[in-house]
Design a protein around this motif. Structure first.
Motif, short mmCIF file in Angstrom:
data_model
loop_
_atom_site.label_atom_id
_atom_site.label_comp_id
_atom_site.label_asym_id
_atom_site.label_seq_id
_atom_site.Cartn_x
_atom_site.Cartn_y
_atom_site.Cartn_z
N THR A 45 8.10 25.54 -10.94
CA THR A 45 7.55 25.08 -12.21
C THR A 45 7.90 23.61 -12.44
N PHE A 46 9.12 23.24 -12.04
CA PHE A 46 9.59 21.89 -12.29
C PHE A 46 9.79 21.14 -10.98
N PRO A 47 9.18 19.96 -10.85
CA PRO A 47 9.34 19.19 -9.61
C PRO A 47 10.72 18.54 -9.53
N LYS A 48 11.11 18.07 -8.33
CA LYS A 48 12.32 17.28 -8.19
C LYS A 48 12.19 16.09 -9.14
N PRO A 49 13.20 15.65 -9.86
CA PRO A 49 14.63 15.94 -9.63
C PRO A 49 15.16 17.24 -10.23
N SER A 50 14.28 18.14 -10.67
CA SER A 50 14.79 19.46 -11.03
C SER A 50 15.28 20.13 -9.74
N PRO A 51 16.39 20.86 -9.84
CA PRO A 51 16.92 21.51 -8.62
C PRO A 51 16.18 22.80 -8.25
N GLU A 52 15.15 23.16 -9.02
CA GLU A 52 14.51 24.46 -8.86
C GLU A 52 14.12 24.77 -7.41
N VAL A 53 13.50 23.80 -6.74
CA VAL A 53 13.00 24.04 -5.38
C VAL A 53 14.15 24.40 -4.42
N PHE A 54 15.29 23.73 -4.59
CA PHE A 54 16.43 24.01 -3.70
C PHE A 54 17.16 25.29 -4.11
N LEU A 55 17.24 25.53 -5.42
CA LEU A 55 17.89 26.77 -5.88
C LEU A 55 17.12 27.99 -5.39
N LYS A 56 15.79 27.89 -5.41
CA LYS A 56 14.96 29.00 -4.90
C LYS A 56 15.19 29.20 -3.41
N GLY A 57 15.27 28.10 -2.69
CA GLY A 57 15.51 28.18 -1.24
C GLY A 57 16.84 28.86 -0.94
N ALA A 58 17.88 28.44 -1.67
CA ALA A 58 19.21 29.03 -1.46
C ALA A 58 19.20 30.52 -1.78
N GLN A 59 18.57 30.84 -2.91
CA GLN A 59 18.49 32.24 -3.35
C GLN A 59 17.79 33.10 -2.29
N ARG A 60 16.68 32.59 -1.76
CA ARG A 60 15.93 33.37 -0.75
C ARG A 60 16.69 33.50 0.55
#
Ligand SMILES: [Mg+2]
Length: 215
Positions: A144-159
């Motif tokens: 939903t939120f592009p970088k610099p939101s950490p969302e993309v990396f948090l999702k990667g770590a979670q998966r």
């Protein structure tokens, strides 16, 4: 220092592969169509941000206002230019050290993910014949939120079933390093001297990276 590393998360453009020039040429065509002058220096500002935000920047540069309809049309057109230009992408477009690092990670039992703002990340990873190495790909369609939101990396770590402090994030853009920091990840800045004092570790190329020191 990081906890024992269990996962690696890679930005795509500028870290694994060079498609920056394809993006630049595609945006230049769009800028020309709306009569905005746009050069490689201007293009620096678009690194690591979403397609819509990139177009907003170009409109700002040219002090232009356009209808929502044209905005959407230009986004689609840019993507069409870009997809046409990357149809021929292959392993020769990989940056140095990528395969070696992915192989080392596999041998050491570490998981790898792609964390990219691009909505075309899956297509490109497949063209590069790298699917085998990645347990997950998080791209612009998943967040939903592009970088610099950490969302993309948090999702990667979670998966990957990893905590942020068990992952390393490889990035070539300031927004990406900021995203890594915001998510509690250790950041490895790659190939962009602007990251020298910003990322936790800086390397000119993945060939310099010694994974054994972190795992
Ligand atoms: Mg990048």
């Amino acid at each position: 220092m990081n906890d024992k590393t269990k996962g690696l998360i890679f930005d795509l453009d500028g870290v694994l592969v060079t498609t920056e020039y394809n993006h630049f040429v595609s945006w230049k065509k769009i800028a020309k169509a709306i009569d905005v002058s746009f050069n490689e220096h201007d293009n620096e500002q678009l690194k690591g941000i979403s397609r819509a935000d990139s177009l907003k920047k170009i409109l700002e540069l040219g002090n232009k206002a356009i209808s929502e309809e044209l905005f959407e049309e230009l986004l689609a057109q840019k993507n069409e230019f870009y997809l046409n230009s990357i149809k021929k992408i292959n392993r020769s477009n990989l940056l140095p050290g990528v395969i070696e690092l992915l192989q080392s990670a596999a041998q050491m039992g570490l998981k790898c993910a792609v964390g990219s703002s691009s909505r075309n990340a899956r297509f490109i990873v497949t063209k590069l014949e790298l699917d085998f190495y990645f347990s997950t790909i998080v791209d612009g369609n998943d967040v939903t939120f592009p970088k610099p939101s950490p969302e993309v990396f948090l999702k990667g770590a979670q998966r990957m079933n990893c905590q942020p402090n068990e992952c390393l994030v490889f990035e070539d853009a300031l927004s990406g390093v900021a995203a890594a920091r915001a998510g509690g990840f250790m950041s490895i800045g790659v190939g962009n001297p602007l990251l020298k004092n910003v990322a936790d570790v800086y390397i000119d190329s993945l060939t310099e990276f010694r994974l054994e020191a972190y795992a």
